[in-house]
Design a protein around this motif. Sequence first.
Motif, PDB file in Angstrom:
ATOM      1  N   ARG A 145      15.034   4.975  -0.580  1.00 37.88           N
ATOM      2  CA  ARG A 145      14.686   6.183   0.180  1.00 37.88           C
ATOM      3  C   ARG A 145      14.357   7.333  -0.782  1.00 37.88           C
ATOM      4  O   ARG A 145      13.427   8.105  -0.532  1.00 37.88           O
ATOM      5  N   VAL A 146      15.101   7.431  -1.876  1.00 39.96           N
ATOM      6  CA  VAL A 146      14.834   8.509  -2.841  1.00 39.96           C
ATOM      7  C   VAL A 146      13.448   8.308  -3.460  1.00 39.96           C
ATOM      8  O   VAL A 146      12.678   9.256  -3.625  1.00 39.96           O
ATOM      9  N   GLY A 181       1.482   3.233  -7.030  1.00 40.48           N
ATOM     10  CA  GLY A 181       2.240   2.065  -7.503  1.00 40.48           C
ATOM     11  C   GLY A 181       3.530   1.831  -6.729  1.00 40.48           C
ATOM     12  O   GLY A 181       4.081   0.727  -6.753  1.00 40.48           O
ATOM     13  N   HIS A 182       4.049   2.872  -6.037  1.00 37.49           N
ATOM     14  CA  HIS A 182       5.295   2.701  -5.285  1.00 37.49           C
ATOM     15  C   HIS A 182       5.060   2.521  -3.786  1.00 37.49           C
ATOM     16  O   HIS A 182       6.007   2.571  -2.994  1.00 37.49           O
ATOM     17  N   LEU A 183       3.775   2.330  -3.394  1.00 37.19           N
ATOM     18  CA  LEU A 183       3.492   2.111  -1.962  1.00 37.19           C
ATOM     19  C   LEU A 183       3.553   0.607  -1.661  1.00 37.19           C
ATOM     20  O   LEU A 183       3.371  -0.197  -2.571  1.00 37.19           O
ATOM     21  N   PRO A 184       3.792   0.199  -0.407  1.00 39.93           N
ATOM     22  CA  PRO A 184       4.074   1.070   0.747  1.00 39.93           C
ATOM     23  C   PRO A 184       5.495   1.630   0.671  1.00 39.93           C
ATOM     24  O   PRO A 184       6.347   1.069  -0.022  1.00 39.93           O
ATOM     25  N   LEU A 185       5.723   2.740   1.408  1.00 40.64           N
ATOM     26  CA  LEU A 185       7.070   3.312   1.477  1.00 40.64           C
ATOM     27  C   LEU A 185       7.997   2.290   2.133  1.00 40.64           C
ATOM     28  O   LEU A 185       7.597   1.564   3.042  1.00 40.64           O
ATOM     29  N   LYS A 186       9.238   2.254   1.649  1.00 45.47           N
ATOM     30  CA  LYS A 186      10.144   1.181   2.113  1.00 45.47           C
ATOM     31  C   LYS A 186      11.109   1.645   3.218  1.00 45.47           C
ATOM     32  O   LYS A 186      11.466   0.889   4.105  1.00 45.47           O
ATOM     33  N   GLU A 187      11.563   2.901   3.114  1.00 44.52           N
ATOM     34  CA  GLU A 187      12.616   3.312   4.055  1.00 44.52           C
ATOM     35  C   GLU A 187      12.276   4.559   4.855  1.00 44.52           C
ATOM     36  O   GLU A 187      12.532   4.617   6.041  1.00 44.52           O
ATOM     37  N   ASP A 188      11.731   5.578   4.188  1.00 45.34           N
ATOM     38  CA  ASP A 188      11.489   6.843   4.887  1.00 45.34           C
ATOM     39  C   ASP A 188      10.081   6.838   5.481  1.00 45.34           C
ATOM     40  O   ASP A 188       9.147   7.399   4.925  1.00 45.34           O
ATOM     41  N   MET A 189       9.942   6.191   6.613  1.00 43.33           N
ATOM     42  CA  MET A 189       8.603   5.975   7.194  1.00 43.33           C
ATOM     43  C   MET A 189       7.912   7.279   7.596  1.00 43.33           C
ATOM     44  O   MET A 189       6.696   7.352   7.664  1.00 43.33           O
ATOM     45  N   GLU A 190       8.713   8.311   7.860  1.00 47.73           N
ATOM     46  CA  GLU A 190       8.107   9.584   8.279  1.00 47.73           C
ATOM     47  C   GLU A 190       7.203  10.152   7.187  1.00 47.73           C
ATOM     48  O   GLU A 190       6.262  10.889   7.476  1.00 47.73           O
ATOM     49  N   GLU A 191       7.506   9.834   5.939  1.00 50.81           N
ATOM     50  CA  GLU A 191       6.724  10.428   4.848  1.00 50.81           C
ATOM     51  C   GLU A 191       5.359   9.747   4.650  1.00 50.81           C
ATOM     52  O   GLU A 191       4.567  10.184   3.830  1.00 50.81           O
ATOM     53  N   ASN A 192       5.068   8.677   5.421  1.00 47.11           N
ATOM     54  CA  ASN A 192       3.720   8.086   5.344  1.00 47.11           C
ATOM     55  C   ASN A 192       2.638   9.117   5.658  1.00 47.11           C
ATOM     56  O   ASN A 192       1.560   9.114   5.075  1.00 47.11           O
ATOM     57  N   LYS A 193       2.969  10.008   6.607  1.00 48.40           N
ATOM     58  CA  LYS A 193       2.000  11.039   6.993  1.00 48.40           C
ATOM     59  C   LYS A 193       1.638  11.895   5.779  1.00 48.40           C
ATOM     60  O   LYS A 193       0.470  12.168   5.508  1.00 48.40           O
ATOM     61  N   THR A 194       2.683  12.312   5.017  1.00 45.50           N
ATOM     62  CA  THR A 194       2.458  13.162   3.835  1.00 45.50           C
ATOM     63  C   THR A 194       1.603  12.414   2.799  1.00 45.50           C
ATOM     64  O   THR A 194       0.617  12.939   2.275  1.00 45.50           O
ATOM     65  N   VAL A 195       1.981  11.158   2.535  1.00 47.97           N
ATOM     66  CA  VAL A 195       1.328  10.402   1.459  1.00 47.97           C
ATOM     67  C   VAL A 195      -0.143  10.144   1.802  1.00 47.97           C
ATOM     68  O   VAL A 195      -1.045  10.372   0.977  1.00 47.97           O
ATOM     69  N   VAL A 251      -5.231  -0.309  -0.400  1.00 51.86           N
ATOM     70  CA  VAL A 251      -5.522  -1.209   0.732  1.00 51.86           C
ATOM     71  C   VAL A 251      -4.370  -2.205   0.933  1.00 51.86           C
ATOM     72  O   VAL A 251      -3.967  -2.505   2.054  1.00 51.86           O
ATOM     73  N   ALA A 252      -3.821  -2.691  -0.178  1.00 52.69           N
ATOM     74  CA  ALA A 252      -2.694  -3.628  -0.068  1.00 52.69           C
ATOM     75  C   ALA A 252      -1.532  -2.968   0.677  1.00 52.69           C
ATOM     76  O   ALA A 252      -0.896  -3.578   1.560  1.00 52.69           O
ATOM     77  N   ALA A 253      -1.254  -1.692   0.342  1.00 51.71           N
ATOM     78  CA  ALA A 253      -0.157  -0.983   1.021  1.00 51.71           C
ATOM     79  C   ALA A 253      -0.511  -0.765   2.487  1.00 51.71           C
ATOM     80  O   ALA A 253       0.335  -0.914   3.387  1.00 51.71           O
ATOM     81  N   GLY A 264      -0.541  -0.788  12.209  1.00 52.91           N
ATOM     82  CA  GLY A 264       0.061  -1.663  13.223  1.00 52.91           C
ATOM     83  C   GLY A 264       1.579  -1.782  13.116  1.00 52.91           C
ATOM     84  O   GLY A 264       2.202  -2.483  13.902  1.00 52.91           O
ATOM     85  N   ASN A 265       2.183  -1.085  12.122  1.00 50.42           N
ATOM     86  CA  ASN A 265       3.647  -1.142  11.981  1.00 50.42           C
ATOM     87  C   ASN A 265       4.276  -0.170  12.981  1.00 50.42           C
ATOM     88  O   ASN A 265       4.020   1.031  12.950  1.00 50.42           O
ATOM     89  N   LYS A 266       5.123  -0.702  13.880  1.00 51.83           N
ATOM     90  CA  LYS A 266       5.615   0.178  14.956  1.00 51.83           C
ATOM     91  C   LYS A 266       6.594   1.246  14.452  1.00 51.83           C
ATOM     92  O   LYS A 266       6.931   2.176  15.176  1.00 51.83           O
ATOM     93  N   ASN A 267       7.062   1.108  13.214  1.00 53.44           N
ATOM     94  CA  ASN A 267       7.971   2.130  12.671  1.00 53.44           C
ATOM     95  C   ASN A 267       7.236   3.308  12.044  1.00 53.44           C
ATOM     96  O   ASN A 267       7.859   4.258  11.586  1.00 53.44           O
ATOM     97  N   VAL A 268       5.901   3.220  11.993  1.00 50.55           N
ATOM     98  CA  VAL A 268       5.119   4.325  11.410  1.00 50.55           C
ATOM     99  C   VAL A 268       4.433   5.061  12.548  1.00 50.55           C
ATOM    100  O   VAL A 268       3.799   4.433  13.412  1.00 50.55           O
ATOM    101  N   ASP A 269       4.552   6.407  12.565  1.00 51.97           N
ATOM    102  CA  ASP A 269       4.035   7.122  13.746  1.00 51.97           C
ATOM    103  C   ASP A 269       2.507   7.109  13.803  1.00 51.97           C
ATOM    104  O   ASP A 269       1.813   6.867  12.820  1.00 51.97           O
ATOM    105  N   LYS A 270       2.019   7.395  15.009  1.00 51.42           N
ATOM    106  CA  LYS A 270       0.573   7.270  15.304  1.00 51.42           C
ATOM    107  C   LYS A 270      -0.258   8.180  14.400  1.00 51.42           C
ATOM    108  O   LYS A 270      -1.327   7.800  13.924  1.00 51.42           O
ATOM    109  N   GLU A 271       0.258   9.397  14.168  1.00 48.81           N
ATOM    110  CA  GLU A 271      -0.525  10.364  13.395  1.00 48.81           C
ATOM    111  C   GLU A 271      -0.763   9.846  11.969  1.00 48.81           C
ATOM    112  O   GLU A 271      -1.880   9.916  11.440  1.00 48.81           O
ATOM    113  N   ALA A 272       0.284   9.291  11.363  1.00 47.40           N
ATOM    114  CA  ALA A 272       0.145   8.758  10.000  1.00 47.40           C
ATOM    115  C   ALA A 272      -0.854   7.604   9.999  1.00 47.40           C
ATOM    116  O   ALA A 272      -1.695   7.483   9.098  1.00 47.40           O
TER     117      ALA A 272
END
Length: 1091
Positions: free
Chosen positions: A966-967, A997-1011, A1034-1036, A1042-1050
């Motif tokens: 998460r950190v 190099g650290h994508l995809p995010l593993k725990e804090d899914m909310e921060e996908n929007k920022t990234v 693209v790999a990330a 389609g991941n249901k844990n990532v919000d629509k906006e991201a």
Amino acid sequence: MTEELERILSQLTQPDNEVIQQATVLLKQAFKDPAIIPALCAVMSSSQDPQVRQSAAVMLRLRVKKHWKKINPNDRESLKAVVLQAFMQETEHTVQHSLSQLCAVMVKHETPDRWPALLELLNQSTKSSNPHDRRVGLLLLNKVMDSNPESFKPHYCQLLQLFSSVLQDHSNPTALYYCILTLTSITAYTGTEEMAQMRSIIPSLIVALKHLIKSDQDQAGEAMEVLNELMESEVSIIVPHVADIVRFCLEVGSDTSLSDSLRVKGLSCIAFLIKLKSKTVLKQKLLNPILQTIFPVLTASPPPGQQDPEDEEDDSGDGTDDENPKHTAAQIIDTMALHMPPEKLFHHLLPLTQTCLTSNDPYQKKGGLMCLAVLAEGCADHIRTKMLSSVLQTVCQSLSDSDQVVRSAALFALGQFSEYLQPEVSKYCAELMPLLLGYLSSLSNAKVGHVTKAFYALENFMENLGPDIEPYLPTLMDTMLSALNNTDNLKIKALAVSAIGAIANAAKELLVPYFPPVIESLKGFLTTTTEEMRPLQTQSLDTLSVLARTIGKEVFSPLAAECVGLGLNLTDTIDDPDLRRCTYGLYSAVSTVSPDCLVPQLTAITTIMLLALKSNEGITAHLEEDKTFVLLDEDDDDDENDNKEKNDAEEFLEEEPEEDMHDVAGFSVENSYIDEKEDACDALGEIAFNTGTAFQPFLESSFQQVYELRDFPHEDVRRAAYGAMGQFCRAQHKVWKENPTETNHQALLKLLDVVLPCFVETVRKEAERQVVMGVLETMNSVIKSCQGEAFKNPTHLKSISYVIRDVLKKKTVCQDGGSDEAEDEEQQAEYDAMLQEFAGEGIPLLASSVAADSFAPFLNDLLPLIMAKAKSSCTVADRSFSVGTIGEILHALVSVPGGRGLAGRLSNRLLPVLVAGVRDSDAEVRNNSVFGLGCLAAAAGPIIVSDYPTMLSVFSNMLCKESDLRVIDNLCAALCRMIMSNVEAVPLEQVVPAVVGHLPLKEDMEENKTVFSCLALLYKHSPVLVVKLMKPIVAASGQVVGNKNVDKEAQSTLVALLKGFAQNNCADFQAAVSSLPAEQQAHLSAAVASS
């Protein structure tokens, strides 16, 4: 008329119903005669039959209470004289008791100074050298003072002198008893002028109580209430005597020759003292003596051949039998856990607990486990972070103990841990689930009492497992469905229904395959009307509500209307507060899934709930009236006529309860009616919010009823009432947003002007910490929903900011505010810290609701209080809260007018705190600090460009060393915020590849929007750099789209970026996609192809 009246009253005492009925008719007639009062006086003074004299005194009292103003002044004076004369010549105690109550009612109308003869009689009799006269005088004094404590205030100093001498009279226990009861009734009204006298009485009061215990334990138990009253109303009186009071209560609580109820009274006083003055208990070094005395009580073996009540087979598992010393000893430890710093408590407690747990005596082991169990709520953080695996190991071993007493206690402890030590406890799933399932496999031949405890542990454990429950689902559901279909025992059926609710909370839509058979069973239970099915029906309604919230809209919606019908049908046919309460929960749950189904029934539903809120059923004010006729049956075993007389007397006197709180000696409340009021408030609030405009016709009446409950005697109802008031504000805001008329807007502002000041006042003055926490949480949700509208009235910003400051400074009533014992600031009970966290969470909400310049002066006051908790000597919870709150404040400033300037001005104060937090040993503190630094960059932008090199170097070091996922996610997001805020100030060639190099995010899914917002910006700003990194991006993306844990906006930000790749860099993009697994390729191609 006198003789006639005496004859009638005498007939009322006959053991013959027919005679009583005839006499009642005659009595009603007699009461229409204006001469009734003189006639009653004559009978009361001259009848030879004490029962008749007493009846006359009671009738006269009811008459005087109701019609005093109608009696002409001369008659009043002669009545006063007659009553005192009758009292002085009376020899029967029961009649004296009724006469003293009659005097009490008259004093209420007259005030003591307008009745000098009464004061003279009290003065003479209480100081008489004759012990009998003193007793009678003190009885009279007790009754008149108890009903009118305030009107005697001018005489308090004189009275306290009297009490001081009476308390020395150890040979006259009845006098001691009445003296202590009178002292109890004036305690709440004493002021500074009586303080010294009150203090000096305490030592002789304790000695007097000891003597009273020897002569009458019941009276002593009642008299010990004085200690609670002293603690609650004027705690500074007892502070110098705390050690003596504790010693006395411990003696009573540990003396096995005394009655259980008296021992419970002694131990309860200690629990109450700890709740009110834990700091004093610690300061006077009383913690150890208390523990040393209560541990033997907690671990005592029952008498040979007996069991503790909770271990008996017929124990229903609902903990109703709390009136025993062992439970009260455990409550003391529970109260310590809730009100003392864990470090101090555990230092004294652990050695005692370990001794118990290593003993071979089952009751020693049980005591040790009970102790661990009751610590879980108040010291959750301490146990989770410092000793979880060792206590769980102890519990696991005890679950396999050869003695059922130990196994039961271990199940209780595991249930408590599962409830309070989340999420860490769930990580021990693999060790604990097999043990719990083992208990269930022997359902059929186990004892119901023991099964109940196994279910308690299992439910609390399963409820929090989430998706991890999946491997156990088939076994669990087979067991539960088989219990529903094959067991005759209704108690086990109810346990299984409850467990299905717990499983649903964890499994959510994973439960869909089992839904049809479960629903069939529940419907079957809900359509029968037999009495013995009642507990199973309430449980079925509860589980139905859980299913409505968890199983998924598509599955439940088709049943929603039928469920509402089932609920209304049940409450139409059965009058039961528990059943009604569960239907409210069901309607509330349905409103989250299918609000339209409720709309046609809103009139019926709100009518039932508002009746429940209005109802006084189950609440008994202990009026002195209660004792009116109790004494009539002292010489008469047939109390039927006794009650008859009472009812008739009240009927023809048209006696209505007077709304006078001085008559109230306290309240007793039946729990099911309390629960009903609480659940009605919760449900009305949620239904109002979810049904929106359709609820408007009911909003005002609902609000009025709920608002009335803000002073209700029971704290759970008060808390629920404030919660509903908050929901009504949110509901009105939602209605105005959907239909922005001026009328709707004014209604919202009017509501906020009533509710917000009410919240602020409650946070300051409410004594119960749980209520204050509830109010702060509700106030936060109102501010979050209503935002700027909450501050259209400028006074709200100031009052809310100030009340948050007061909580952070521990100045409110529930924090023992204003006490002078402020040392050891950094150690406090976990719940006290939690209260401050609820207050602190309001600060970022204020920051996001008003312009930065309006909030700046208040923020300057509040920030030092928050920053003080970031010191390395503070607890992990405090440090995490401090840097987390700073981060959220900065996050809020990003989007308000003037936010950038304010963030820039604050940066010099905040940067060092956040940079220190990044180096913390605790991952959550590091995580919150990284988030805060990122938000500082986003909020202050170019203003802090000179700090960028420092921040980048900190982040670069962290990325190399950090292991917490998460950190690492938050590090990526913080770097992205720096880039978006000031792209020129960041060395993109080094930073962007590190982030990607650290994508995809593993725990804090909310921060996908920022990234992904940052990568989209960079694609426009430095397309060459981004195209170079296309393959890893693209790999990330393959794991995000389609991941249901990532919000629509991201997701839509990411898809827009991918579409850009596909259009502008088609070959590179196709090459990157083709290296992905087939399923991800399909997802991405479909997303890019969508319009």
